[in-house]
Design a protein around this motif. Structure first.
Motif: not given
Length: 519
Positions: A391-417
């Motif tokens: 969520f701090s990477r440029p890819e997330w910003a690019a996805l939000q800009k390209a698709y107008g994504l706005s989720f109800r909530a976002q969480r951070q986790m261990q990748p495998d979890f």
């Protein structure tokens, strides 16, 4: 097979001399530095209320900083210092691994030493100090012969506390390149190898208890004037240090260091490259669990010799590019740009590991979602999880800009979890990886990216500037280039998530070589 008969215990024991030795060295060096700084400060400020209050406040503030953050902060600071000394004096030093870990841990050790030192010295009966003056002692003689011996029990309690804190916190130094018992824990969490996690926790706890007891022997020996007890404790500490030095005596100082980031695929690939170098008669060690920015800077500085990165990561994070180019053009420009920094892009491994928004297949079918554009219409009612960087990477910003994504909530986790979480409905969408075998295991689907917000993520092999002309290294790695397709890498990643005797990075690396070695 029960937990206690699992052959991974044997594999864990095989790593113990290296991990334990490095853990002991950095911990004791940090504790020694902390004592060298803290004890004189405690003595100097014991009768000065204002400096004492400021000093204790600063030490307390350090304790409020999470251990991992404190360790991570020292790396960029030392990188800057190294570049300054190189520019001004023509000499530099490594900002990777031991030095930032030692300095951060030394800071972390200071509060209990300062507080107990000041408390012990100020708790002495003033009448005793006056008596010392009455018999003609100077201030220095009074300090050495009266005050310090009387304050010693309280001061030693602080030193013992600091030692336990330092040994425990040292497990967090793995992401900045310091090998430690934390390597077990970080690798175990990323690969779901609970044997490694347990082994790392137990080893760290036992080490802390052992050092605490040895310091306790020294304390009781000094308190009761028992030279035998004090000598026994000191001998135990010396023996511990000596034992950790033995495994390094026969190790070549010219070993190639193979870096790896903090997820299972990287652990497997670093083990594979290490094995290939060793098979070619080259001494090699793996340095795993490194952060994305740390590992690239470590390669530039020559602290590691090689690692696998991804074209999209370098394009966005290192080149700070937001435009998306076709794969061939992006790789060509990336190779040229890296060459200007004397970093060699040796070649592609043959697969891509891009970020992808992943959702359970049944949920996608029910909502009519096939692409990220379809997902955008439902995002406001859904939750998303990503790894610690996403969520701090440029890819997330690019996805939000390209698709107008706005989720109800976002969480951070261990990748495998994340995969188990989205499969169970704990979250609705995850930012997964296209080469991850868990997508198939949990019956998930990676959504198409029709607007190409995410750049290509070809797995590429990078060599440090000092290895640019190393033909033996190139020859040893050449059999891997272009040989690992996406299906094979997915199967390898799925095996690494198996939590059994065949799922360790070393075992999966051997399996992977059997699959691709004859291609």
């Amino acid at each position: 097979m029960s937990l206690f008969t699992d052959p991974r215990w044997g594999e864990a024991l095989g790593h113990l001399p290296d991990y334990l030795g490095n853990h002991v060295r950095v911990s004791l060096a940090a504790l020694a530095l902390g004592l060298i700084v803290s004890l004189p400060l405690a003595i100097l400020t014991r009768n000065r209320p204002t400096p004492r209050a400021v000093l204790l406040a600063l030490a307390s503030i350090v304790q409020t900083v999470p251990g991992l953050a404190l360790l991570a902060l020292f790396y960029p600071l030392l990188l800057l210092a190294a570049s300054v000394t190189l520019a001004w004096f023509g000499v530099s030093f490594s900002a990777f691994g031991f030095l930032p870990a030692m300095l951060a841990l030394a800071l972390y050790s200071m509060l209990p030493v300062l507080r107990n030192g000041i408390t012990g010295l100020n708790g002495i009966d003033p009448a005793l100090i006056e008596a010392a003056k009455g018999v003609g002692m100077t201030a220095r003689q009074s300090l050495v012969m009266v005050e310090l011996p009387l304050a010693l029990p309280v001061m030693m309690a602080g030193i013992r506390t600091a030692a336990v804190w330092v040994i425990g916190t040292a497990t967090l130094s793995t992401p900045i390149g310091q090998t430690s018992l934390g390597n077990y824990i970080f690798a175990g969490l990323q690969t779901q190898n609970w044997v490694f996690v347990l082994f790392g926790c137990f080893a760290s706890a036992l080490l802390a208890l052992a050092v605490d007891q040895l310091l306790g022997l020294i304390e009781s020996g000094l308190r009761w004037r028992s030279r035998g007890r004090a000598a026994l404790g000191a001998a135990g500490i010396a023996a511990l240090v000596a034992a950790t030095l033995v495994p390094t005596m026969g190790r070549s100082s010219q070993s190639y260091v193979v870096g790896a980031k903090t997820f299972a695929e990287q652990y497997v690939l670093s083990a594979l490259m290490r094995d290939r170098l060793q098979a070619a008669g080259l001494s090699a060690v793996a340095r795993s669990g490194l952060g994305s920015s740390v590992i690239f800077e470590a390669l530039k500085a020559g602290d590691i010799d090689l690692y696998v990165d991804y074209s999209g990561t370098l394009w966005a994070n290192q080149l700070h590019r937001t435009d998306i180019k076709p794969r061939a053009e992006l790789l060509a420009e990336l190779k040229t740009t890296l060459a200007k920094e004397n970093i060699t892009l040796l070649g592609e491994l043959g697969f891509e590991n891009a970020y992808a928004l992943v959702i359970p297949k049944k949920r996608a079918e029910a909502l009519g979602i096939r692409t990220i554009a379809d997902l955008a219409a439902h995002a406001s009612t859904l939750s998303i999880a990503g790894d610690y960087e996403f969520f701090s990477r440029p890819e997330w910003a690019a996805l939000q800009k390209a698709y107008g994504l706005s989720f109800r909530a976002q969480r951070q986790m261990q990748p495998d979890f994340m995969y188990a979480a989205v499969a169970s409905g704990e979250v609705d969408v995850i930012a997964g990886y296209t080469s991850d075998g868990l997508i198939a295991k949990y019956d998930l689907v990676a959504l198409d990216d029709p607007r190409h917000a995410i750049p290509p993520y070809d797995a590429i092999l990078l060599l440090a500037p000092k290895r640019a002309g190393d033909e033996r290294l190139r020859a040893a790695l050449k059999p891997l280039l272009g040989k690992i397709d996406i299906a094979t890498m997915r199967e390898a990643n799925l095996r690494a998530a198996g939590n059994d005797a065949n799922s360790s990075p070393d075992a999966v690396a051997r399996w992977l070589w059997e699959k691709v070695g004859g291609r």
